[in-house]
Design a protein around this motif. Structure first.
Motif, PDB file in Angstrom:
ATOM      1  N   TYR A   1       0.559  -1.210   0.000  1.00 50.11           N
ATOM      2  CA  TYR A   1       0.113  -0.047  -0.307  1.00 50.11           C
ATOM      3  C   TYR A   1       1.137   1.627   0.018  1.00 50.11           C
ATOM      4  O   TYR A   1       1.584   1.031   0.843  1.00 50.11           O
ATOM      5  CB  TYR A   1      -0.804   0.046   0.774  1.00 50.11           C
ATOM      6  N   HIS A   2       0.579   2.496  -0.426  1.00 51.35           N
ATOM      7  CA  HIS A   2       0.671   3.483  -1.165  1.00 51.35           C
ATOM      8  C   HIS A   2       0.256   4.258  -0.141  1.00 51.35           C
ATOM      9  O   HIS A   2       1.284   5.332   0.514  1.00 51.35           O
ATOM     10  CB  HIS A   2       1.692   3.977  -1.887  1.00 51.35           C
ATOM     11  N   ARG A   3      -0.966   4.305   0.100  1.00 51.20           N
ATOM     12  CA  ARG A   3      -2.567   5.250   0.530  1.00 51.20           C
ATOM     13  C   ARG A   3      -2.901   3.805   1.310  1.00 51.20           C
ATOM     14  O   ARG A   3      -3.733   3.894   0.380  1.00 51.20           O
ATOM     15  CB  ARG A   3      -2.206   6.284   0.445  1.00 51.20           C
ATOM     16  N   GLN A   4      -3.683   4.467   2.617  1.00 51.99           N
ATOM     17  CA  GLN A   4      -3.938   3.470   2.704  1.00 51.99           C
ATOM     18  C   GLN A   4      -4.884   4.403   4.371  1.00 51.99           C
ATOM     19  O   GLN A   4      -4.899   4.197   5.441  1.00 51.99           O
ATOM     20  CB  GLN A   4      -3.591   1.971   3.550  1.00 51.99           C
ATOM     21  N   GLU A   5      -6.406   4.764   3.897  1.00 52.57           N
ATOM     22  CA  GLU A   5      -7.375   5.735   4.208  1.00 52.57           C
ATOM     23  C   GLU A   5      -8.427   4.819   4.812  1.00 52.57           C
ATOM     24  O   GLU A   5      -9.061   5.462   5.956  1.00 52.57           O
ATOM     25  CB  GLU A   5      -7.615   7.217   3.619  1.00 52.57           C
ATOM     26  N   ILE A   6      -8.626   3.802   4.213  1.00 48.65           N
ATOM     27  CA  ILE A   6      -9.883   2.931   5.326  1.00 48.65           C
ATOM     28  C   ILE A   6      -9.485   2.869   6.204  1.00 48.65           C
ATOM     29  O   ILE A   6      -8.968   1.887   6.477  1.00 48.65           O
ATOM     30  CB  ILE A   6     -10.369   2.374   4.085  1.00 48.65           C
ATOM     31  N   CYS A   7     -10.761   2.821   6.737  1.00 52.86           N
ATOM     32  CA  CYS A   7     -11.006   2.261   8.385  1.00 52.86           C
ATOM     33  C   CYS A   7     -11.780   1.123   8.910  1.00 52.86           C
ATOM     34  O   CYS A   7     -12.787   1.203   8.801  1.00 52.86           O
ATOM     35  CB  CYS A   7     -11.275   3.380   9.185  1.00 52.86           C
ATOM     36  N   TYR A   8     -11.228   0.211   8.972  1.00 54.99           N
ATOM     37  CA  TYR A   8     -11.577  -0.970   9.363  1.00 54.99           C
ATOM     38  C   TYR A   8     -12.411  -1.195  10.643  1.00 54.99           C
ATOM     39  O   TYR A   8     -11.474  -0.686  11.414  1.00 54.99           O
ATOM     40  CB  TYR A   8     -10.861  -2.121   8.443  1.00 54.99           C
ATOM     41  N   GLY A   9     -12.875  -1.947  11.252  1.00 53.34           N
ATOM     42  CA  GLY A   9     -13.033  -2.394  12.281  1.00 53.34           C
ATOM     43  C   GLY A   9     -14.735  -1.764  13.311  1.00 53.34           C
ATOM     44  O   GLY A   9     -15.271  -1.482  12.295  1.00 53.34           O
ATOM     45  N   THR A  10     -14.757  -2.343  14.025  1.00 58.65           N
ATOM     46  CA  THR A  10     -16.576  -2.026  14.650  1.00 58.65           C
ATOM     47  C   THR A  10     -16.222  -0.633  15.047  1.00 58.65           C
ATOM     48  O   THR A  10     -15.867   0.005  15.442  1.00 58.65           O
ATOM     49  CB  THR A  10     -15.577  -2.919  16.158  1.00 58.65           C
TER      50      THR A  10
END
Length: 108
Positions: A54-63
């Motif tokens: 990844y060069h950019r990862q802005e999506i938040c995963y989780g609860t």
């Protein structure tokens, strides 16, 4: 995460919209009481690909979880909820027991 919520009141009901983009219906639960409602969900990554860098990862995963109080008395047994296009829509009728009936008062 705490999703954005919008609450409105109509003549007969409380209508709540919540943004839950990417959350699948099976990963979402809604609990409604006379005082308010709580919804919980989980946003899961699609698939893990170890060869991706990844060069950019802005999506938040989780609860995600949010609790909202109702501004008026409601009939929680008649609530309905739907999920469409990443928006959770909850409609809860106002309680008729909480509405005052007009009473004629004699003036002395």
């Amino acid at each position: 995460m705490e999703p954005a919520v919008e609450m409105a009141e109509t003549a007969d009901a409380i209508v709540v919209k919540a943004q839950v983009p990417g959350v699948h219906r099976d990963d979402l639960s809604v609990e409604i009481t006379a005082e308010g409602f709580t919804f919980r969900g989980e946003l899961r990554p699609e698939t893990e690909e170890p060869e991706k860098r990844y060069h950019r990862q802005e999506i938040c995963y989780g609860t995600l979880r949010r609790t909202v109080s109702f501004p008026v008395a409601v009939d929680s047994d008649k609530a309905v909820a739907s999920l469409k296009d990443g928006v959770l829509l909850v409609t809860v009728p106002k309680s008729t027991a909480g509405k005052a009936k007009p009473v004629k008062v004699e003036v002395a």
